[in-house]
Design a protein around this motif. Structure first.
Motif, PDB file in Angstrom:
ATOM      1  N   LYS A  89      14.752   2.608  -5.541  1.00  0.00           N
ATOM      2  CA  LYS A  89      15.770   3.383  -4.808  1.00  0.00           C
ATOM      3  C   LYS A  89      16.244   2.646  -3.555  1.00  0.00           C
ATOM      4  CE  LYS A  89      15.068   7.845  -6.752  1.00  0.00           C
ATOM      5  NZ  LYS A  89      13.677   7.930  -7.189  1.00  0.00           N
ATOM      6  N   GLY A  90      16.099   1.323  -3.563  1.00  0.00           N
ATOM      7  CA  GLY A  90      16.652   0.474  -2.500  1.00  0.00           C
ATOM      8  C   GLY A  90      16.347   0.966  -1.095  1.00  0.00           C
ATOM      9  N   THR A  91      17.348   0.843  -0.211  1.00  0.00           N
ATOM     10  CA  THR A  91      17.130   1.217   1.185  1.00  0.00           C
ATOM     11  C   THR A  91      17.036   2.731   1.376  1.00  0.00           C
ATOM     12  OG1 THR A  91      19.494   0.968   1.461  1.00  0.00           O
ATOM     13  CG2 THR A  91      18.133  -0.814   2.291  1.00  0.00           C
ATOM     14  N   ASP A  92      17.403   3.502   0.343  1.00  0.00           N
ATOM     15  CA  ASP A  92      17.216   4.959   0.441  1.00  0.00           C
ATOM     16  C   ASP A  92      15.726   5.287   0.527  1.00  0.00           C
ATOM     17  OD1 ASP A  92      19.882   5.145   0.175  1.00  0.00           O
ATOM     18  OD2 ASP A  92      19.879   5.831  -1.905  1.00  0.00           O
ATOM     19  N   GLY A  93      14.920   4.463  -0.121  1.00  0.00           N
ATOM     20  CA  GLY A  93      13.472   4.688  -0.110  1.00  0.00           C
ATOM     21  C   GLY A  93      13.045   5.783  -1.081  1.00  0.00           C
ATOM     22  N   ILE A  94      11.758   6.032  -1.097  1.00  0.00           N
ATOM     23  CA  ILE A  94      11.185   7.020  -2.014  1.00  0.00           C
ATOM     24  C   ILE A  94      10.472   8.098  -1.196  1.00  0.00           C
ATOM     25  CG2 ILE A  94       9.577   7.376  -3.944  1.00  0.00           C
ATOM     26  CD1 ILE A  94       9.870   4.390  -4.581  1.00  0.00           C
ATOM     27  N   THR A 128      10.311   3.111   2.814  1.00  0.00           N
ATOM     28  CA  THR A 128      11.542   2.320   2.652  1.00  0.00           C
ATOM     29  C   THR A 128      11.170   0.836   2.719  1.00  0.00           C
ATOM     30  OG1 THR A 128      11.965   2.116   5.017  1.00  0.00           O
ATOM     31  CG2 THR A 128      12.870   4.079   3.916  1.00  0.00           C
ATOM     32  N   PRO A 129      12.091  -0.040   2.253  1.00  0.00           N
ATOM     33  CA  PRO A 129      11.797  -1.487   2.300  1.00  0.00           C
ATOM     34  C   PRO A 129      11.575  -1.992   3.724  1.00  0.00           C
ATOM     35  CG  PRO A 129      13.676  -1.055   0.869  1.00  0.00           C
ATOM     36  CD  PRO A 129      13.372   0.231   1.566  1.00  0.00           C
ATOM     37  N   GLY A 168       0.830  -1.209   0.000  1.00  0.00           N
ATOM     38  CA  GLY A 168       0.000   0.000   0.000  1.00  0.00           C
ATOM     39  C   GLY A 168       0.861   1.254   0.000  1.00  0.00           C
ATOM     40  N   ALA A 169       1.915   1.235   0.818  1.00  0.00           N
ATOM     41  CA  ALA A 169       2.790   2.406   0.929  1.00  0.00           C
ATOM     42  C   ALA A 169       3.518   2.670  -0.396  1.00  0.00           C
ATOM     43  CB  ALA A 169       3.793   2.183   2.052  1.00  0.00           C
ATOM     44  N   TYR A 170       4.052   1.627  -1.016  1.00  0.00           N
ATOM     45  CA  TYR A 170       4.771   1.799  -2.278  1.00  0.00           C
ATOM     46  C   TYR A 170       3.828   2.176  -3.424  1.00  0.00           C
ATOM     47  CZ  TYR A 170       9.556   0.841  -0.889  1.00  0.00           C
ATOM     48  OH  TYR A 170      10.802   0.960  -0.327  1.00  0.00           O
ATOM     49  N   THR A 171       2.578   1.732  -3.346  1.00  0.00           N
ATOM     50  CA  THR A 171       1.595   2.152  -4.353  1.00  0.00           C
ATOM     51  C   THR A 171       1.477   3.679  -4.326  1.00  0.00           C
ATOM     52  OG1 THR A 171       0.366   0.111  -4.033  1.00  0.00           O
ATOM     53  CG2 THR A 171      -0.808   1.894  -5.122  1.00  0.00           C
ATOM     54  N   VAL A 172       1.393   4.209  -3.113  1.00  0.00           N
ATOM     55  CA  VAL A 172       1.310   5.669  -2.961  1.00  0.00           C
ATOM     56  C   VAL A 172       2.586   6.328  -3.490  1.00  0.00           C
ATOM     57  CG1 VAL A 172       1.251   7.538  -1.246  1.00  0.00           C
ATOM     58  CG2 VAL A 172      -0.300   5.595  -1.025  1.00  0.00           C
ATOM     59  N   ALA A 173       3.739   5.761  -3.097  1.00  0.00           N
ATOM     60  CA  ALA A 173       5.012   6.369  -3.488  1.00  0.00           C
ATOM     61  C   ALA A 173       5.189   6.381  -5.004  1.00  0.00           C
ATOM     62  CB  ALA A 173       6.156   5.612  -2.827  1.00  0.00           C
ATOM     63  N   PHE A 174       4.807   5.292  -5.666  1.00  0.00           N
ATOM     64  CA  PHE A 174       4.980   5.205  -7.118  1.00  0.00           C
ATOM     65  C   PHE A 174       3.950   6.052  -7.867  1.00  0.00           C
ATOM     66  CE2 PHE A 174       7.331   1.102  -6.404  1.00  0.00           C
ATOM     67  CZ  PHE A 174       8.522   1.540  -6.958  1.00  0.00           C
ATOM     68  N   ALA A 175       2.718   6.074  -7.353  1.00  0.00           N
ATOM     69  CA  ALA A 175       1.644   6.743  -8.111  1.00  0.00           C
ATOM     70  C   ALA A 175       1.534   8.232  -7.805  1.00  0.00           C
ATOM     71  CB  ALA A 175       0.314   6.044  -7.821  1.00  0.00           C
ATOM     72  N   ALA A 176       2.060   8.653  -6.643  1.00  0.00           N
ATOM     73  CA  ALA A 176       1.868  10.050  -6.225  1.00  0.00           C
ATOM     74  C   ALA A 176       2.386  11.089  -7.231  1.00  0.00           C
ATOM     75  CB  ALA A 176       2.496  10.255  -4.846  1.00  0.00           C
ATOM     76  N   PRO A 177       3.563  10.876  -7.858  1.00  0.00           N
ATOM     77  CA  PRO A 177       4.027  11.900  -8.801  1.00  0.00           C
ATOM     78  C   PRO A 177       3.042  12.152  -9.942  1.00  0.00           C
ATOM     79  CG  PRO A 177       5.806  10.408  -8.255  1.00  0.00           C
ATOM     80  CD  PRO A 177       4.567   9.827  -7.660  1.00  0.00           C
TER      81      PRO A 177
END
Lengths: 254, 315
Positions: B131-136, B231-232, B64-73
């Protein structure tokens, strides 16, 4: 000619070297109470397990109301009208007796309504009526694991009856029940099943119960049916008395 | 717990949360995350009803979190991203569920753990995409097309989390009392009987699994929108363990338990970390031990005064 409700032909199943079914042929006629007797390990429960889809025979055929049921999952067989109760009652132990009964009533109607309570007025009424038929209304609010063995057996059978089966297979409905309660339990369940017009097959060790309530008796031995007939004739058969009832009498009193 | 006591407790809880968020603005963020985690734990509680513990449930929060991170832009709208994340997690829950509901107990738990660690590795290793452990970093989001100032934004996220928590708690409560929810509890005690009632136990568990994944996805989306950084670590096994920790802490006896547990967990963590920066996990561990030993019904069990009468996990 009456058509059998259940017809098994040539059932074979072996566990390693032990033949639990070694060519079982059996017709169950509509409306009858058929008792299965025989020593432990004779394959009585195996027959119930094969008929209800729990075990699959290595050979043979089973027809119910003229339709092949071999290979169907237990729940598909249940939906066709074959109910079953267990030697060790399979109740939802953390639920009350009423909830157990209501869940069985709900299962008949389909449970897929996620927002209406199980104990809605209709189900509660039907569940109480079901329990009353078995004389269990007094323990409706008790947790299922708090019941005595006789009540647990009846509750287990009540759950099967809730689905309105036409054929009910009962595995030792009186085992573990106190001697003083045994006849009461059997009288109750026979009355309910007769009223509902349910055909019954039951595995039983108590010869008094068999003599009083069975229309026919099938004697099982080493995966085969030794003999089949009315209780008076079968129970008087010297071979049956020697090979089965001798052991049965010891088991029933031990 | 009686219906009335539960309603009263819920009202008191809501009032306490709103008051705290108003009186201590620095805790607004903590409480929003706590409500989101509570939502995730509420999903876990469904599986607990069937006697199944998922050791990998955080994967749905991370999804859910990564969905937001990828789609937000491309779609920076909160009211679109939140349902989209929940839906995607629900679909993933269906696909994974079709496989894992065939298993029970330790196998169920470990399969979930394994899948979550695979997901963690994907998030960590595919640097070019994740972006690995750096996160988005999550860019600023609009709410119904508006771009509120920071404080309003915080209140809106808090309100969304609280509203969703209440809605889901009510929904889960109704679901658990329904024939489907009761059959779910039947998987724990007598799955054989369910089959002989003509009820497909796997389908009953699958429904709960999808619901639980959907709530996890919504929880993860809320966390991403609040912390604005994913982040992961969100998918790592310790995050799944944290959800179980909160579940035990809060108690499984009521749909309020997860939220009570999550609020207690986050507050203890914040204050313990401030007081003893190097050993705050020890304090959390001590709290968990105390709950297991002295209040097996969790905080909700203590509050309802039934902790001693009910075994853990039983409602």
């Amino acid at each position: 000619m009456t058509v059998p409700l259940l017809s098994a032909r040539g059932l074979r199943l072996a566990f390693g070297g032990v033949k639990a079914a070694d060519g079982i042929d059996l017709d169950v006629m509509p409306g009858e109470f058929l008792a299965i007797i025989g020593p432990n390990g004779a394959g009585k429960t195996t027959f119930i397990n094969m008929t209800t889809g729990y075990l699959r025979p290595q050979a043979g055929a089973i027809e119910y109301e003229g339709q092949a049921i071999l290979g169907l999952a237990p729940r598909a067989i249940v939906r066709r009208g074959i109910g079953r109760s267990f030697q060790l009652p399979q109740l939802f132990t953390e639920h009350t007796v009423l909830e157990n009964a209501a869940l069985a009533i709900a299962a008949r109607a389909g449970i897929w309504s996620p927002l209406v309570p199980l104990l809605r007025p209709g189900y509660r009424r039907d569940a109480m009526a079901l329990l009353a038929r078995f004389g269990l209304e007094g323990v409706a609010e008790a947790r299922a694991d708090a019941l005595n063995e006789g009540a647990r057996k009846l509750a287990d059978i009540a759950m099967a009856v809730a689905l309105e089966p036409r054929l009910l297979l009962m595995d030792e409905p009186t085992s573990g029940v106190a001697a003083s309660e045994k006849m009461g339990v059997v009288e109750t369940l026979v009355r309910v099943l007769r009223e509902a017009g349910v055909t019954a097959v039951f595995v039983e060790h108590d010869m008094e119960v068999v003599a009083r309530f069975a229309d026919r008796v099938a004697v099982w031995s080493q995966g085969r049916i030794l003999t089949l007939g009315p209780p008076a004739a079968v129970l008087a058969d010297p071979a049956v008395r020697r090979e089965v009832i001798g052991i049965e009498a010891a088991a029933a009193h031990g | 717990m009686s219906r009335r006591a539960e309603a009263l407790l819920a009202l008191l809880g809501v009032a306490a949360l709103i008051f705290t968020a108003w009186a201590a603005p620095w805790l607004r963020f903590v409480l929003t995350v706590a409500l989101a985690k509570g939502l995730g734990v509420l999903g876990l509680l469904l599986l607990l009803r069937a006697g199944q513990v998922s050791f990998g449930h955080a994967m749905f929060l991370a999804l859910g979190a990564y969905t937001v991170a990828f789609a937000a832009p491309s779609v920076p709208e909160t009211l679109v991203l939140l349902p989209a994340a929940a839906l995607l997690a629900g679909v993933a829950g269906l696909l994974i569920g079709l496989f894992v509901v065939r298993y029970r107990d330790i196998f169920f738990g470990m399969l979930n753990l394994a899948l979550s660690m695979v997901f963690y590795s994907v998030l960590e290793k595919f640097y070019a995409v994740t972006k690995g452990t750096d996160g988005i970093r999550v860019p600023p989001l609009t709410i119904a097309g508006l771009e509120p100032v920071r404080e309003t934004q915080e209140w809106v996220m808090f309100g969304l989390a609280l509203g969703l928590a209440l809605l889901c708690a009510l929904g889960v409560r109704a679901y658990l009392a329904s024939p489907m929810g009761q059959a779910l509890a039947g998987i724990k005690t007598r799955e054989t009987r369910l089959e002989f009632l003509g009820v497909p136990a796997r389908r009953v568990l699958l429904f709960a699994y999808v619901l639980s994944a959907t709530m996890g996805g919504a929880a993860g989306a809320l966390i991403a929108m609040t912390s604005r950084h994913v982040t992961p670590q969100l998918a790592y096994w310790t995050s799944s363990g944290e959800l179980i920790f909160i579940g035990i802490l809060g108690g499984a006896g009521s749909a309020l338990g997860p939220f009570l547990g999550a609020a207690a967990f986050e507050l203890v963590r914040v204050y313990a970390a401030a007081a003893v920066a190097d050993a705050w996990q020890m304090i959390l561990g001590g709290v968990l031990l105390a709950v297991i030993l002295f209040a097996p019904g969790g905080l909700i069990g203590i509050l309802s005064g039934r902790a001693q009468q009910r075994p853990a996990g039983r409602a």
